[in-house]
Every structure is written in structure tokens, then in C-alpha cells.
Design a protein around this motif. Structure first.
Motif, PDB file in Angstrom:
ATOM      1  N   UNK A  90       0.817  -1.225   0.000  1.00  0.00           N
ATOM      2  CA  UNK A  90       0.000   0.000   0.000  1.00  0.00           C
ATOM      3  C   UNK A  90       0.846   1.267   0.000  1.00  0.00           C
ATOM      4  N   UNK A  91       2.088   1.173   0.453  1.00  0.00           N
ATOM      5  CA  UNK A  91       2.921   2.377   0.505  1.00  0.00           C
ATOM      6  C   UNK A  91       3.543   2.732  -0.851  1.00  0.00           C
ATOM      7  N   UNK A  92       3.362   1.877  -1.846  1.00  0.00           N
ATOM      8  CA  UNK A  92       3.864   2.179  -3.187  1.00  0.00           C
ATOM      9  C   UNK A  92       2.880   3.123  -3.880  1.00  0.00           C
ATOM     10  N   UNK A  93       3.377   4.242  -4.324  1.00  0.00           N
ATOM     11  CA  UNK A  93       2.543   5.277  -4.918  1.00  0.00           C
ATOM     12  C   UNK A  93       2.849   5.459  -6.413  1.00  0.00           C
ATOM     13  N   UNK A  94       1.757   5.702  -7.172  1.00  0.00           N
ATOM     14  CA  UNK A  94       1.839   6.108  -8.572  1.00  0.00           C
ATOM     15  C   UNK A  94       2.372   5.019  -9.505  1.00  0.00           C
ATOM     16  N   UNK A  95       2.257   3.764  -9.083  1.00  0.00           N
ATOM     17  CA  UNK A  95       2.666   2.679  -9.974  1.00  0.00           C
ATOM     18  C   UNK A  95       1.528   2.351 -10.929  1.00  0.00           C
ATOM     19  N   UNK A  96       1.832   2.249 -12.196  1.00  0.00           N
ATOM     20  CA  UNK A  96       0.843   1.875 -13.204  1.00  0.00           C
ATOM     21  C   UNK A  96       1.387   0.690 -13.989  1.00  0.00           C
ATOM     22  N   UNK A  97       0.590  -0.356 -14.069  1.00  0.00           N
ATOM     23  CA  UNK A  97       1.029  -1.540 -14.791  1.00  0.00           C
ATOM     24  C   UNK A  97       0.859  -1.326 -16.287  1.00  0.00           C
ATOM     25  N   UNK A  98       1.919  -1.531 -17.039  1.00  0.00           N
ATOM     26  CA  UNK A  98       1.898  -1.333 -18.475  1.00  0.00           C
ATOM     27  C   UNK A  98       1.257  -2.546 -19.152  1.00  0.00           C
ATOM     28  N   UNK A 132       7.814  -3.129 -16.533  1.00  0.00           N
ATOM     29  CA  UNK A 132       7.819  -2.474 -15.220  1.00  0.00           C
ATOM     30  C   UNK A 132       8.515  -1.124 -15.355  1.00  0.00           C
ATOM     31  N   UNK A 133       7.745  -0.063 -15.181  1.00  0.00           N
ATOM     32  CA  UNK A 133       8.286   1.300 -15.329  1.00  0.00           C
ATOM     33  C   UNK A 133       8.205   1.997 -13.984  1.00  0.00           C
ATOM     34  N   UNK A 134       9.351   2.356 -13.461  1.00  0.00           N
ATOM     35  CA  UNK A 134       9.444   2.841 -12.083  1.00  0.00           C
ATOM     36  C   UNK A 134       9.793   4.330 -11.973  1.00  0.00           C
ATOM     37  N   UNK A 135       9.943   5.014 -13.093  1.00  0.00           N
ATOM     38  CA  UNK A 135      10.487   6.373 -13.010  1.00  0.00           C
ATOM     39  C   UNK A 135       9.561   7.380 -12.341  1.00  0.00           C
ATOM     40  N   UNK A 136       8.258   7.065 -12.225  1.00  0.00           N
ATOM     41  CA  UNK A 136       7.342   7.979 -11.542  1.00  0.00           C
ATOM     42  C   UNK A 136       6.807   7.406 -10.221  1.00  0.00           C
ATOM     43  N   UNK A 137       7.406   6.314  -9.801  1.00  0.00           N
ATOM     44  CA  UNK A 137       6.942   5.647  -8.587  1.00  0.00           C
ATOM     45  C   UNK A 137       7.665   6.186  -7.367  1.00  0.00           C
ATOM     46  N   UNK A 138       6.940   6.334  -6.252  1.00  0.00           N
ATOM     47  CA  UNK A 138       7.561   6.761  -5.000  1.00  0.00           C
ATOM     48  C   UNK A 138       6.934   6.018  -3.831  1.00  0.00           C
ATOM     49  N   UNK A 139       7.611   6.025  -2.703  1.00  0.00           N
ATOM     50  CA  UNK A 139       7.164   5.307  -1.516  1.00  0.00           C
ATOM     51  C   UNK A 139       6.552   6.264  -0.510  1.00  0.00           C
TER      52      UNK A 139
END
Length: 253
Positions: free
Chosen positions: A232-240, A245-252
Motif C-alpha cells: 500500500x505504501x507504493x505510490x503512482x505505480x501503473x502496470x503497463x 515495469x516502469x518505475x520512473x514515476x513511482x515513490x514510496x
């Protein structure tokens, strides 16, 4: 998911040249049971080679329903038993992948389900498998001991051509795994790549799907869902859609 899992036919063998036989197999395989029991709710039965999320998807096409009686009639009309005997065979082979893929969670179980369905039509099916690298290499050569095979595709870019040409235009390239050769289909692929209007490309690809449905060079089995568990603490992850797996806009959080 941007994918399709399918069962292909060995179009280099005379046994599979009559589309009534291929259609009989479509009627004889219970795709809904496969997706319900093997995909475990993580997929949907496929009626087209492209998934519904890809533009030009032809939703007017009605899938072949599971109907063993129609399947038996078509096999009799096409003289399948005689053609099998002429080929020197008492059974057919179904090559099945030894690994799980995004478009097929368990190829061996799918093969067992198909084996059970076709046995009800009086057809004996022998599942065959190899180590993954050998499987891909051997399948591409279209050996005569291969009758049907399981494979699939995850699209690269969301363009319909990335499915239709790559998977089915056997007239364009001897390396295409489904060596189905259809002149009208081949011309549609060329015209669609040359068209400057998206509207025209949609018209052409909708016709391509009609041809696939009519001629049945492969049996579309399922589109699988693409999933990824996360905290739940993973923010802004979008599955392509391609499962990248694209992590450049993901934050905790």
C-alpha cells in the motif's frame, strides 16, 4: 493484457487444409472451461486474435460456441478420419510449452483439457513438449510430426499490425510461426500498412478479423489479465499493458 494465447495448426500438412476440420476443433474445445479452471479468473476467452483493448477490435464477430455435435458433423463432412488414415496417423499431436507465459499460465493443463475435449469427438491427442528453447526452434521448422501447437503473443506497441502481420501472414515471411497462406489476408496487411487514414486501417483490420474467423488458421484461446501485487505504501505505480515495469514515476509513501 496486450496478449493472446492460441492453438495453431501445422498448415504445411495436407491434414489441416480443410477449414471445416479446423472449425470442428473450434466447436469441440471448451474455451470457457479452460479460462475458468486453468486461468482461474485471470483471463477471458478470446474470439479475436487482438485483445478488446486494441483499436480496430471487431466486436461484431460471434465466437464459435462449444458444441461437440456440430464438431462431429463437420468432421464427418470433411472426412477427417479418412484424411488422418491417409496421413498414416491414428492420433494427432499437440505441442505444449514447458513454461508459463503471460498469455498462458499452464500450457500442459490446457493440453490435457483439449485432449479430454477432443476425445469426446473420437480423436486421440498426444501432448508433446520439449525444453523451451528447443520447443521454439523445433516448432518454427513446422515438422510433420507436429499437428497443433500452443503459443501466444504479447504485443509490443498496441498497433494491430503487431499482432496480425507478426502472427499470421505466412505469405510475408517463412519465419512466421503460423504458416497460413491466404492471398486476401496478405493484401490486407500490405494495404493497412500503406494506408494514411486510421479509418481505412480500421476497415481493413476488421475484415482481417472476419477472415481469421472464417478460415480459422488458429484457435484463439484466451487473453490473460496482467497483474502485479504491491504494498500500500507504493505510490503512482501503473502496470503497463505489455507487462513492462516502469518505475520512473513511482515513490514510496
Amino acid at each position: 493484457g496486450l496478449n493472446i494465447g492460441y492453438i495453431g495448426f501445422n498448415h504445411t500438412k495436407p491434414l489441416w487444409q480443410d477449414k471445416r476440420i479446423r472449425q470442428a476443433f473450434a466447436y469441440g474445445i471448451n474455451k470457457k472451461a479452460i479460462t475458468d479452471n486453468i486461468y482461474a479468473g485471470m483471463g477471458q476467452a478470446a474470439k479475436n486474435t487482438i485483445p478488446p483493448t486494441v483499436w480496430s477490435y471487431n466486436d461484431d464477430i460471434a465466437d464459435y460456441p462449444y458444441n461437440p455435435e456440430i464438431a462431429k458433423k463437420l468432421l464427418i463432412e470433411a472426412g477427417f478420419s479418412d484424411k488422418l488414415r491417409d496421413a498414416g496417423q491414428s492420433k494427432i499431436t499437440l505441442w505444449s510449452m514447458p513454461v508459463a507465459r503471460p498469455y498462458n499460465p499452464n500450457s500442459i493443463k490446457v493440453a490435457e483439457a483439449v485432449q479430454s475435449d477432443l476425445k469426446k469427438l473420437g480423436i486421440e491427442v498426444e501432448p508433446v513438449t520439449f525444453e523451451w528453447g528447443i520447443y521454439l526452434k523445433q516448432q518454427r521448422t513446422q515438422p510433420q510430426e507436429m499437428d497443433m501447437f500452443q503459443l501466444g503473443w504479447t504485443g509490443d506497441n498496441g498497433d494491430p499490425d503487431n499482432f496480425f502481420s507478426v502472427l499470421l501472414d505466412g505469405m510475408a515471411d517463412p519465419n512466421i510461426r503460423n504458416q497460413w497462406k491466404n492471398q486476401e489476408y496478405h493484401e490486407i496487411m500490405i494495404k493497412a500498412r500503406e494506408a494514411v487514414s486510421k479509418k481505412e486501417r480500421i476497415r481493413l483490420y476488421r475484415r482481417a478479423q472476419e477472415l481469421i474467423h472464417e478460415e480459422l488458421p488458429l484457435i484463439n484461446i484466451a487473453h490473460s489479465l496482467t497483474v502485479c501485487p504491491m504494498k500500500q505504501k507504493v505510490m503512482n505505480f501503473r502496470l503497463h499493458p505489455t507487462s513492462a515495469i516502469r518505475m520512473h514515476k513511482v515513490w514510496m509513501k
